[in-house]
Design a protein around this motif. Sequence first.
Motif, short mmCIF file in Angstrom:
data_model
loop_
_atom_site.label_atom_id
_atom_site.label_comp_id
_atom_site.label_asym_id
_atom_site.label_seq_id
_atom_site.Cartn_x
_atom_site.Cartn_y
_atom_site.Cartn_z
N LEU A 15 -4.32 -0.37 48.45
CA LEU A 15 -4.24 -1.65 49.14
C LEU A 15 -5.54 -2.42 49.04
CD1 LEU A 15 -2.30 -3.30 50.89
CD2 LEU A 15 -3.29 -2.21 52.89
N LYS A 16 -5.42 -3.70 48.64
CA LYS A 16 -6.58 -4.59 48.60
C LYS A 16 -6.64 -5.36 49.91
CE LYS A 16 -6.37 -5.28 43.58
NZ LYS A 16 -6.19 -6.26 42.48
N THR A 17 -7.42 -4.87 50.85
CA THR A 17 -7.51 -5.52 52.15
C THR A 17 -8.86 -6.18 52.37
OG1 THR A 17 -8.19 -3.45 53.16
CG2 THR A 17 -5.85 -3.96 53.22
N GLY A 18 -9.89 -5.77 51.63
CA GLY A 18 -11.19 -6.39 51.79
C GLY A 18 -11.17 -7.83 51.32
N SER A 19 -11.92 -8.69 51.98
CA SER A 19 -11.91 -10.11 51.64
C SER A 19 -12.39 -10.34 50.22
CB SER A 19 -12.77 -10.89 52.63
OG SER A 19 -14.10 -10.41 52.61
N PHE A 20 -13.38 -9.55 49.76
CA PHE A 20 -13.88 -9.73 48.40
C PHE A 20 -12.80 -9.42 47.38
CE2 PHE A 20 -15.80 -8.14 44.49
CZ PHE A 20 -16.61 -9.22 44.13
N GLY A 72 2.87 -8.85 44.07
CA GLY A 72 3.34 -7.51 44.37
C GLY A 72 2.21 -6.50 44.47
N GLN A 73 1.07 -6.78 43.83
CA GLN A 73 -0.08 -5.89 43.91
C GLN A 73 -0.93 -6.16 45.15
OE1 GLN A 73 -0.67 -3.29 41.73
NE2 GLN A 73 1.39 -3.88 41.11
N LEU A 74 -0.90 -7.41 45.64
CA LEU A 74 -1.76 -7.77 46.77
C LEU A 74 -1.16 -7.39 48.11
CD1 LEU A 74 -3.20 -11.25 45.76
CD2 LEU A 74 -4.44 -9.10 46.01
N LYS A 75 0.15 -7.39 48.22
CA LYS A 75 0.81 -7.15 49.51
C LYS A 75 0.48 -8.27 50.49
CE LYS A 75 2.84 -2.94 49.37
NZ LYS A 75 4.19 -2.65 49.85
N GLY A 76 0.79 -7.99 51.76
CA GLY A 76 0.40 -8.90 52.83
C GLY A 76 1.07 -10.24 52.79
N SER A 77 0.40 -11.23 53.39
CA SER A 77 1.00 -12.54 53.56
C SER A 77 1.23 -13.26 52.24
CB SER A 77 0.13 -13.40 54.48
OG SER A 77 -1.20 -13.46 54.02
N LYS A 162 6.63 2.27 62.28
CA LYS A 162 6.41 1.10 61.43
C LYS A 162 4.95 0.66 61.59
CE LYS A 162 8.19 -3.61 60.65
NZ LYS A 162 9.20 -4.59 61.08
N VAL A 163 4.22 0.64 60.48
CA VAL A 163 2.79 0.36 60.52
C VAL A 163 2.50 -0.93 59.76
CG1 VAL A 163 0.48 1.25 60.02
CG2 VAL A 163 2.37 2.84 60.52
N GLN A 164 1.83 -1.83 60.43
CA GLN A 164 1.41 -3.07 59.77
C GLN A 164 0.18 -2.80 58.92
OE1 GLN A 164 -0.43 -7.09 61.57
NE2 GLN A 164 1.59 -6.58 62.36
N TYR A 165 0.11 -3.42 57.74
CA TYR A 165 -1.03 -3.19 56.87
C TYR A 165 -2.32 -3.68 57.51
CZ TYR A 165 2.47 -2.11 53.35
OH TYR A 165 3.52 -1.55 52.67
N PRO A 166 -3.42 -2.96 57.30
CA PRO A 166 -4.68 -3.27 58.00
C PRO A 166 -5.23 -4.66 57.66
CG PRO A 166 -5.03 -1.64 56.28
CD PRO A 166 -3.56 -1.78 56.44
N ARG A 167 -5.78 -5.31 58.69
CA ARG A 167 -6.44 -6.61 58.59
C ARG A 167 -5.53 -7.69 58.04
NH1 ARG A 167 -10.13 -2.79 57.24
NH2 ARG A 167 -9.85 -2.99 55.00
N LEU A 168 -4.23 -7.45 58.09
CA LEU A 168 -3.28 -8.41 57.53
C LEU A 168 -3.29 -9.73 58.30
CD1 LEU A 168 0.27 -7.62 56.31
CD2 LEU A 168 -0.05 -9.49 57.90
N ALA A 169 -3.20 -9.67 59.63
CA ALA A 169 -3.11 -10.89 60.43
C ALA A 169 -4.34 -11.76 60.26
CB ALA A 169 -2.90 -10.54 61.90
#
Length: 471
Positions: A15-20, A72-77, A162-169
């Motif tokens: 998962l790519k969750t970091g802002s960079f 599809g690779q980024l996930k999230g919003s 059910k787990v929301q992906y981290p830092r998504l919101a």
Amino acid sequence: MADPSKGGRKKPLKLKTGSFDRNAAMARMGMLAGAQYAGHTLGNLFRNKADREARNRDFYVRQAQFLADELGQLKGSVMKVGQMLSVYGQYFMPPEAIEVLRSLQDDSPPVAWSDLEPVVVERLGRRRLDELEIDPEPLAAASLGQVHRAWRRSDGRELCVKVQYPRLADAIDSDIRTLTQIVRLARLVPKGMELNAIMEEVREMIYREVDYDRELRMTREFAERLAEDDRFVVPEVFPEYSTETVLVTSYESAHHVQSEAVKQLDQARRNALGEQALELFLREFFVWGMVQTDPHFGNYKIRLNSEGPDQLVLLDFGATREFAPRFLGSYYAVVTGAFHEDAEQLIDGAIGINLLRRDSPQHVFDAFARVGMLVIEPFGRHPPDALVTADGAYRWGESDLPFRVSRAISDAAISRWFRIPPREIVFLHRRMGGVFVLLAVLDAEIKGRPMLAHYLEREDVQHEREHRQSP
């Protein structure tokens, strides 16, 4: 949510969750989309009109495929926006591009449990989490989160976590701003299209779906409303294990709609399931004014019973929408007008929900009325003989109604007089279309007219309609 049992399990995604990471990936998308458009435009300088039109269509498909692959690779919003573009895009994008973006609805690889476990510990606390045994292999994965099966150690109760992906919101607003520019660079929307307005509606929808407190309330609401109807199963919620980003419910065993076990059911049982699905939708809209608008097959499972009726297991209420009284009153007019073949009432209702412009020429009104009468074909007085059984039931599995409606709109040349429908219509029709597809998959044979008439003529619905239409 995507069902891993369909088409095999996918390799877990890092998962790519970091802002960079996310910003770099989206910047790359923007540059590539712009470069592809520039190359396409240059190539068109040397083509005739027919070749340009064919190449433009192919270009839309390739851009949509590029966007779908990257999202599809980024996930999230950002991935969720791609899914919603497939819903809105049917009003202004080529059908081939829509089909590509629709692949995002059910082609979502899971995120590795090693990435999610620390987040769950942080949200629930180690002591509470230790009360559960969680399977690291997800049951289902989607753009905003994924579901894992679990067992409560104290009594063995089977649960779904059910787990929301981290830092998504935290990334929603930034993601949507950036992706709006990427969609423009990719030229996936026509000039003059109010893309900002569409994206704002998508933004509100995403915030609603990541609000697990609200989803817990909606799950309870549906459970209470359907408590006396043994044809439906709604999971129990467990607030003690739930937070704003973790939702725990009971695990409800059932078959996928397209499973072999469901296909092997006799006609009567498939018809009963189809009637249940259709009646639930009619009840949600006409009686409750509250509709679960995500028709993904992962949200509707089937529990087969040797005694008593087969049951629809209803999952995931994050996309539940409550409709405003004014909209409901006008939409009732559209449906009632089509049902009774009253073109004037149908058109008045369409104007009331901003689907048609009041200054449209008469031929547009006439064409729209014809399309409206066609849409209601399964509930009409005289469906085509080839689609009706000897006892008058509509044969959903044999119908190509969606294709005929699309062709009728195109042939009538009324598209430019339509407005992009308000979100209420977009999401309502999303669910309605899902019900129609479900009936086709079940190959159901149903007498729809008396079912719809029951809801149009119910005293409580009539009273509510008059109240909604009053100033």
